[in-house]
Design an enzyme around this catalytic site. Structure first.
Site, PDB file in Angstrom:
ATOM      1  CG  ASN A  10      -1.741   1.243   1.355  1.00 56.06           C
ATOM      2  OD1 ASN A  10      -1.865   2.006   0.407  1.00 56.06           O
ATOM      3  ND2 ASN A  10      -2.332   1.467   2.525  1.00 56.06           N
ATOM      4  CD1 TRP A  11       3.953   1.219  -2.520  1.00 52.24           C
ATOM      5  CD2 TRP A  11       3.825   2.076  -4.595  1.00 52.24           C
ATOM      6  NE1 TRP A  11       4.806   0.495  -3.335  1.00 52.24           N
ATOM      7  CE2 TRP A  11       4.743   0.994  -4.607  1.00 52.24           C
ATOM      8  CE3 TRP A  11       3.585   2.758  -5.800  1.00 52.24           C
ATOM      9  CZ2 TRP A  11       5.416   0.596  -5.770  1.00 52.24           C
ATOM     10  CZ3 TRP A  11       4.259   2.367  -6.956  1.00 52.24           C
ATOM     11  CH2 TRP A  11       5.156   1.294  -6.943  1.00 52.24           C
ATOM     12  CE  LYS A  12       0.052   3.495   4.716  1.00 51.15           C
ATOM     13  NZ  LYS A  12      -0.079   3.665   6.138  1.00 51.15           N
ATOM     14  CG  HIS A  97      -5.937   1.818   5.137  1.00 54.00           C
ATOM     15  ND1 HIS A  97      -5.502   2.783   6.026  1.00 54.00           N
ATOM     16  CD2 HIS A  97      -4.887   0.974   4.949  1.00 54.00           C
ATOM     17  CE1 HIS A  97      -4.239   2.523   6.347  1.00 54.00           C
ATOM     18  NE2 HIS A  97      -3.845   1.439   5.714  1.00 54.00           N
ATOM     19  CD  GLU A  99      -3.127   5.527   6.596  1.00 54.16           C
ATOM     20  OE1 GLU A  99      -3.110   5.569   5.350  1.00 54.16           O
ATOM     21  OE2 GLU A  99      -2.183   5.046   7.270  1.00 54.16           O
ATOM     22  CD  GLU A 169      -3.641  -2.630   7.385  1.00 55.06           C
ATOM     23  OE1 GLU A 169      -2.498  -2.822   6.962  1.00 55.06           O
ATOM     24  OE2 GLU A 169      -4.317  -1.630   7.107  1.00 55.06           O
ATOM     25  N   GLY A 175       2.209   2.206  10.655  1.00 60.73           N
ATOM     26  CA  GLY A 175       3.142   3.318  10.470  1.00 60.73           C
ATOM     27  C   GLY A 175       3.817   3.768  11.756  1.00 60.73           C
ATOM     28  CB  SER A 215       5.106  -1.736  11.947  1.00 67.11           C
ATOM     29  OG  SER A 215       4.622  -0.421  12.151  1.00 67.11           O
ATOM     30  N   GLY A 236       2.782  -1.026   4.370  1.00 67.56           N
ATOM     31  CA  GLY A 236       2.920   0.376   3.987  1.00 67.56           C
ATOM     32  C   GLY A 236       4.392   0.737   3.840  1.00 67.56           C
ATOM     33  N   GLY A 237       4.993   1.247   4.921  1.00 64.28           N
ATOM     34  CA  GLY A 237       6.364   1.784   4.883  1.00 64.28           C
ATOM     35  C   GLY A 237       7.385   0.869   4.224  1.00 64.28           C
TER      36      GLY A 237
HETATM   37  C1  PEP Z   1      -0.841   0.079   5.954  1.00 62.15           C
HETATM   38  O1  PEP Z   1      -0.799   1.168   5.456  1.00 62.15           O
HETATM   39  O2  PEP Z   1      -1.803  -0.645   5.710  1.00 62.15           O
HETATM   40  C2  PEP Z   1       0.250  -0.342   6.828  1.00 62.15           C
HETATM   41  C3  PEP Z   1       0.169  -1.502   7.425  1.00 62.15           C
HETATM   42  O3  PEP Z   1       1.312   0.513   6.958  1.00 62.15           O
HETATM   43  P1  PEP Z   1       2.725   0.185   7.687  1.00 62.15           P
HETATM   44  O4  PEP Z   1       3.230  -1.101   7.116  1.00 62.15           O
HETATM   45  O5  PEP Z   1       3.599   1.352   7.366  1.00 62.15           O
HETATM   46  O6  PEP Z   1       2.437   0.064   9.142  1.00 62.15           O
END
Ligand code: PEP
Length: 253
Positions: A10-12, A97, A99, A169, A175, A215, A236-237
């Site tokens: 997920n590049w957001k 999600h 966010e 999640e 994040g 994470s 994500g990251g």
């Molecule tokens: C996400 O955006 O769904 C996520 C899990 O981000 P991260 O891996 O950065 O925690």
């Protein structure tokens, strides 16, 4: 039942078209387009055509969208419809999600409408659920998951549920560098699978893939994926650099 692992990036709101094309070129080199899990990249909308171009004939990666409208085409400024995703040939869409729930007011009912619209268009939802830190500390983990699962999947058939992807999640792990321990994650996944079994039947529960997100990185992925009810990761990251994402994909067997 064995379920094929699925790793999604997920590049957001990161990685524009030029960087996206360069990412794909490097990722293809690093992996030889050969891995044993389903792999998905979910770029921002405007990066999608460049990523598809860079993939070319190679179908090793499925591409997804980060959102879609619950409405048909028409007067909905700023929205993107399922038919537009179909026109690009996208296979997945991330829905629910945290966010989007937190910053854009998406409710379980809206997410449910988007899931139904996506399934009707032949696009696989990656349906995200998870509790906040306060909810977990307040002993509400199971109630929150129960409400999100039942609200988000209301009215779906057992077959439809079997074929979508759920991403557990914990909001406090997204994040933040904090990860649920593999035991905490496994317990939540087992609870979600049992919920699916109660509502949609044992067959759907055995088939539905449940990713962990929060994470995930090359240092913790092996232990998380070793859990019996964890069928992959939404990342994500650690998905923003080709080498780190390639390591995660190679870890999923
Ligand atoms: C996400 O955006 O769904 C996520 C899990 O981000 P991260 O891996 O950065 O925690």
């Amino acid at each position: 039942m064995s379920r094929k692992p699925i790793i999604a990036a997920n590049w957001k709101m990161n990685i524009g078209p030029a960087e996206g094309a360069a990412f794909i070129a490097e990722f293809k080199k690093l992996t030889d387009c050969s891995f044993s899990c389903d792999t998905v990249i979910v770029p921002p909308f405007t990066t999608i055509p460049a990523v598809l171009d860079a993939l070319g004939e190679c179908k090793c990666v499925g591409i997804g969208a980060q959102n879609v409208s619950q409405f048909d085409n028409g007067a909905y400024t700023g929205e993107i419809s399922t038919s537009m995703l179909n026109e690009l040939g996208l296979q997945y869409v991330v829905l629910g999600h945290s966010e989007r729930r937190q910053y854009f007011g998406e409710t379980d009912a809206i997410i449910n409408a988007k899931i139904k619209k996506s399934i009707a268009a032949g696009i696989i939802p990656i349906f995200c659920i998870g509790e906040t830190k306060d909810e977990r500390l307040g002993g509400q983990l199971e109630t929150v998951l129960d409400t999100q699962v039942k609200g988000g999947l209301e009215g779906l058939s057992a077959d439809e549920v079997a074929n979508l992807v759920i991403a557990y999640e914990p909001v406090w792990a997204i994040g933040t560098g904090l990860t649920a321990t593999s035991k905490e994650a496994q317990e939540a996944h087992a609870f979600i699978r049992q919920l699916i079994s109660n509502v949609f039947g044992a067959d759907a529960a055995a088939k539905v893939r449940i990713q962990y997100g929060g994470s995930v990185n090359p240092g913790n992925v092996d232990e998380l994926l070793a859990q019996p009810d964890i069928d992959g990761a939404l990342v994500g990251g650690a998905s923003l650099k080709p080498d780190s994402f390639a390591t995660l994909v190679k870890a999923a067997k």
